[in-house]
Design an enzyme around this catalytic site. Sequence first.
Site, PDB file in Angstrom:
ATOM      1  N   CYS B  49      75.137  52.152   6.881  1.00  0.00           N
ATOM      2  CA  CYS B  49      73.951  51.663   7.209  1.00  0.00           C
ATOM      3  C   CYS B  49      73.055  51.792   6.361  1.00  0.00           C
ATOM      4  CB  CYS B  49      73.689  52.560   8.565  1.00  0.00           C
ATOM      5  SG  CYS B  49      73.867  54.384   8.484  1.00  0.00           S
ATOM      6  N   GLY B 190      62.728  66.641  26.891  1.00  0.00           N
ATOM      7  CA  GLY B 190      62.568  65.876  25.748  1.00  0.00           C
ATOM      8  C   GLY B 190      63.551  65.577  24.882  1.00  0.00           C
ATOM      9  N   MET B 192      64.082  65.807  21.880  1.00  0.00           N
ATOM     10  CA  MET B 192      64.397  66.837  20.651  1.00  0.00           C
ATOM     11  C   MET B 192      65.352  68.089  21.301  1.00  0.00           C
ATOM     12  SD  MET B 192      64.119  67.153  17.530  1.00  0.00           S
ATOM     13  CE  MET B 192      64.568  68.472  16.443  1.00  0.00           C
TER      14      MET B 192
END
Lengths: 274, 420
Positions: B49, B190, B192
């Site tokens: 990538c 969330g 994270m």
Amino acid sequence: MTDLEFLLFVPACVCVGAATGGYLLSLIVKKVQVARVSTWILTAGFAFLTLGLILAAFSAQGWGGFGSRHLLSVYAWAVSGLYLALQFKTRTRVLGAFIAPVILVFLIVAAGQGSEKNLIPPAWQGWLTVAHLVLAIAGEALFVLASAAGAMFILQNRLIKHKKTGSMIRFLPSLSDLDRINHIGLLGGFVLLTLGMVGGSVYAAFVWEGTWASDPKVIWTFAVWAVYGILLHQRLAIGWRGVRMAVLSGTVFLLFAVSALVIRFCLPTIHSFI
Amino acid sequence: MIVLVGLNHKTAPLAVRERLFAGCQDLADLPADLLSQGGVREAMYLSTCNRVELLASVEEDSGAETALTDYLARRGALRREEAESCLFLYRDEEAIRHLFRVTSSLDSLVMGEAQILGQVKDAYRQALAKNATGVALNRLLHRAFRTAKRVRTETGIAANPVSVSFAAVELAKKIFGTLAGKKLLVIGAGEMAELTCTHLIGNGAEEITVANRSAAQGTALAEKFHGRAVSLTALDEALGDADIVISSTGAPSYIVTEAMASRCLRKRKNRLLFFIDIAVPRDIDPAVDALENVFLYNIDDLQGIVDENIKNRRREALRAEAIVTEEVANYLNWLRELEAVPTIVSLRSKADGIVRRELEKAGYWLTGLPEGDREKVEALVHGIVNKILHAPMAVMKEESAEFASQDIVAAARQLFRLDD
């Protein structure tokens, strides 16, 4: 001590000294590899000690052939043996940095002892006194392990609490492992000391039949045993663990060690042979 | 000559990298395609990538570098100015150094990450399967893998985590030893928190409980990790069971107060408890950290660890660069030996040495011969050796003129043990 025993005692001291140096160096350079090598050196020291004690047992004519040097060597042997056995289970090699110096102190004090034998009165020499001594020494060795793990716990806990997440935190064992070793040490030590005390009491009460209950060593050991019992109860019943347990177990052990020295050298005791 | 053409995250924007990545995807014939470019003897391509790079062993002055650059530009449909600004071309020492740095993760976006080594190994395996590599690249890649291994074992470049979630996992391990069987409580749903949760589960943590204001979101996250969802009102009870608590709600005040933490500690008999508070504003009262057997790390604490680790990696990178330099020099030495002339000289000198030693050994009976006969015997021995060596040396010279001597020279060095 025969020449051959001496030939084994010296390399044992050298190995334990080298292992102590290695462990302390591992704390400075923070490399587990150094601690690992030190563990092997300590294993060699343990092997020399074992051979020396086997030889002493064969050459001594009964238990009476054992002197203070031998008994202190047995302490060093028990602490190193139990620590090494623990290594197979927990792989907390760095703990050696706190254990090896204690073993070294035992050996240095042992080396400074005279070579007198027959310190244990012949009338007391029997399997019950052997069991009493071996179990008590093994129990105390486990208390040494518990205290060392506790001390390392306090250090690691402080580092994590204060967010000092440098290389030292990664190098030291986890809090959980240290707490577990502290607990195993206390529990095992308590059980062995209990058995040792029972052995000694049974011998003194039924075989020797002398005055022993008022002996300062007996009274003080009983007091320490009771405090350890309370600590274990508090841990199991209401969950005293971590820093509190580390501090308390270390303090009790220190008191135990200091009192043993005071009793040995300053007070009249029937345990003056050790 | 070794050449390396390509682009990476440092030279090309994402849009260009995407285009080239797509252009080089699913092309089973790519190695063969590369070998068909004029002057290319061996080739392999690496596509991740963050980079697309072509590595090749090419003939000198054959124009292969330009052919490979054009080929890459075509594959990625790059405009001329894009190709000029994004593509890099390294030759010989520069190319070797770049490959060694890439494989050792010194050129990665996250320096020290382990993934790149596997990617280079995969790329090499693909080229090997298509017979696109030969003696030069085979040796080069093995040297690159060896360099990467040395860098990982001799430096601390990959020692410490450089992401917040991994830093949390490492800390959890320093508290609990193993994470196997540890119970997780996630407060808030969330992104994270989810990432940290994933890493903790990857390291053995089990039994996830999600406490969230929105039941639907909480249930969705819990289902993802095969856990259970509870409402925030049941937080007290959930805290008593958990070992690791990750909190990331958007609540304006503390979700876990000191009183709650104290209560739960009594219930859990003071078992160690690790709070990871990644919410801003904070979800967990900082006073909780003062409790015995409780550890609280907020996002700044974790970021502080990450920053420190990044600094350490940079320091270690200097040591890693020294290893790369050493390995590049080793490879270049070996490569130089692959030229025909030094090998012919070595072969000649080895043969002369053998003749000299054998004649010395036979000295005791040679001295018994008349001088004329002795000279004839020596001439005969030299003649036989010259005849034997003539063919291999001639082939090496011919192939060298054709720029294809490397395989033969390598074989000769091995057959005659010239490197011993």
